[in-house]
Motif scaffolding. Sequence first.
Motif, short mmCIF file in Angstrom:
data_model
loop_
_atom_site.label_atom_id
_atom_site.label_comp_id
_atom_site.label_asym_id
_atom_site.label_seq_id
_atom_site.Cartn_x
_atom_site.Cartn_y
_atom_site.Cartn_z
N PHE A 1 4.45 5.28 -15.04
CA PHE A 1 5.15 6.55 -15.26
C PHE A 1 5.21 6.94 -16.73
N PHE A 2 5.38 5.95 -17.62
CA PHE A 2 5.68 6.26 -19.02
C PHE A 2 4.68 5.67 -20.01
N GLY A 3 3.64 5.00 -19.54
CA GLY A 3 2.66 4.41 -20.44
C GLY A 3 3.18 3.15 -21.10
N LEU A 4 2.49 2.71 -22.14
CA LEU A 4 2.91 1.53 -22.88
C LEU A 4 3.83 1.94 -24.04
N GLY A 5 4.63 0.97 -24.51
CA GLY A 5 5.48 1.24 -25.66
C GLY A 5 6.94 0.98 -25.37
N GLU A 6 7.78 1.57 -26.20
CA GLU A 6 9.22 1.30 -26.14
C GLU A 6 9.90 1.98 -24.95
N VAL A 7 9.46 3.18 -24.58
CA VAL A 7 10.14 3.94 -23.52
C VAL A 7 10.08 3.21 -22.17
N PRO A 8 8.92 2.76 -21.71
CA PRO A 8 8.93 2.01 -20.45
C PRO A 8 9.75 0.73 -20.53
N ALA B 1 12.31 -9.22 -12.71
CA ALA B 1 12.26 -8.21 -13.78
C ALA B 1 10.84 -7.75 -14.08
N PHE B 2 9.86 -8.66 -13.93
CA PHE B 2 8.48 -8.29 -14.24
C PHE B 2 7.99 -7.16 -13.34
N VAL B 3 8.51 -7.07 -12.13
CA VAL B 3 8.06 -6.05 -11.19
C VAL B 3 8.39 -4.65 -11.70
N TYR B 4 9.52 -4.52 -12.42
CA TYR B 4 9.90 -3.21 -12.95
C TYR B 4 8.90 -2.70 -13.98
N LEU B 5 8.15 -3.60 -14.59
CA LEU B 5 7.21 -3.18 -15.62
C LEU B 5 6.06 -2.36 -15.05
N ILE B 6 5.70 -2.61 -13.78
CA ILE B 6 4.53 -1.94 -13.20
C ILE B 6 4.76 -0.43 -13.07
N PRO B 7 5.80 0.02 -12.33
CA PRO B 7 6.01 1.48 -12.28
C PRO B 7 6.39 2.07 -13.63
N ALA B 8 7.10 1.31 -14.47
CA ALA B 8 7.49 1.83 -15.78
C ALA B 8 6.26 2.17 -16.61
N SER C 1 0.83 -1.21 0.00
CA SER C 1 0.00 0.00 0.00
C SER C 1 0.86 1.25 0.00
N PHE C 2 1.95 1.22 0.78
CA PHE C 2 2.86 2.37 0.81
C PHE C 2 3.51 2.58 -0.56
N PHE C 3 3.95 1.48 -1.19
CA PHE C 3 4.57 1.60 -2.50
C PHE C 3 3.58 2.14 -3.52
N GLU C 4 2.33 1.66 -3.45
CA GLU C 4 1.29 2.15 -4.37
C GLU C 4 1.05 3.64 -4.15
N PHE C 5 1.01 4.07 -2.88
CA PHE C 5 0.83 5.49 -2.58
C PHE C 5 1.99 6.31 -3.15
N LEU C 6 3.22 5.80 -2.99
CA LEU C 6 4.40 6.51 -3.49
C LEU C 6 4.35 6.65 -5.01
N ILE C 7 4.02 5.58 -5.70
CA ILE C 7 3.96 5.62 -7.16
C ILE C 7 2.88 6.60 -7.63
N ASN C 8 1.71 6.55 -6.98
CA ASN C 8 0.63 7.47 -7.35
C ASN C 8 1.02 8.92 -7.10
N TRP C 9 1.73 9.17 -5.97
CA TRP C 9 2.16 10.54 -5.66
C TRP C 9 3.15 11.04 -6.70
N LEU C 10 4.10 10.18 -7.08
CA LEU C 10 5.08 10.57 -8.09
C LEU C 10 4.40 10.83 -9.43
N THR C 11 3.45 9.98 -9.78
CA THR C 11 2.73 10.16 -11.05
C THR C 11 1.96 11.46 -11.08
N ASP C 12 1.32 11.81 -9.96
CA ASP C 12 0.50 13.02 -9.90
C ASP C 12 1.33 14.30 -9.85
#
Length: 273
Positions: free
Chosen positions: A144-151, A134-141, A8-19
Amino acid sequence: MLDIPVGSFFEFLINWLTDNLGGFFDLITVTVKTFLVGVENLLLFPHPIVMIILLAALAWYVSGKGVGIFTVAGLILIEGMDMWDGTMETLALIITAVFIALVLGVPLGIWASKSKTVERIVRPILDFMQTMPAFVYLIPAVLFFGLGEVPGIIATLIFAMPPAVRLTNLGIRQVPEEIREAALAFGSDNKQMLLKVELPVAMPTILAGVNQTIMLALSMVVIAALIGAGGLGQPVVEGLQRLDIGLGFEGGLAIVILAVFLDRVTQSLGDSA
């Protein structure tokens, strides 16, 4: 039992960074995408035969006759399987991810080699980066960056960067003390010591880190395709989804050929350094 809401804390952090840092992530997206598109265009502009000759000549010059012949045969096979565009897209993705990883990782490794405090801080972070699936890195990527080559590139460089930091740090720390003392005796300052003594002596170890970074980046090709990174990972994913053995095998074989080419060339560069 204790209930510790780490997720929950990690989800809050990711949402805060995104916003709050959306503009910053948009800037990274544009910058990385621009660089990637430039590399892709550079690789796809020449006719495949021209690129095969150039890459085979590079392999022959750096690694010898055997690798040169393998490169010609392998790339002709890739072209014959109609995987050329995907191979060049994958190569562009790897070049971009590895370039960014080295730009960030080598200076950080140098800093860690000069400061025990920095090394103590960086080491557990690198352990975390290397051991996290490695799959875990895909979630914040993706967030933060949407789908595609950049994430896909961002997730790849995070996964692949630790060897560049570790081996740069190790290489500089292993420079013999006698060499440092001789350089000091001839009046070297800190900048000269680093650029003219420590980095040249440590270069084989640093290039081994580059080789490992490239190999780890290649290992992310299929995983990155799951979030739309394209390249050779796409036919492998499609082959899995459609149970198309032929398509999946062709994509996997093209990845192997590209991996062997990159591995042999970077290994030879390290041996000759």
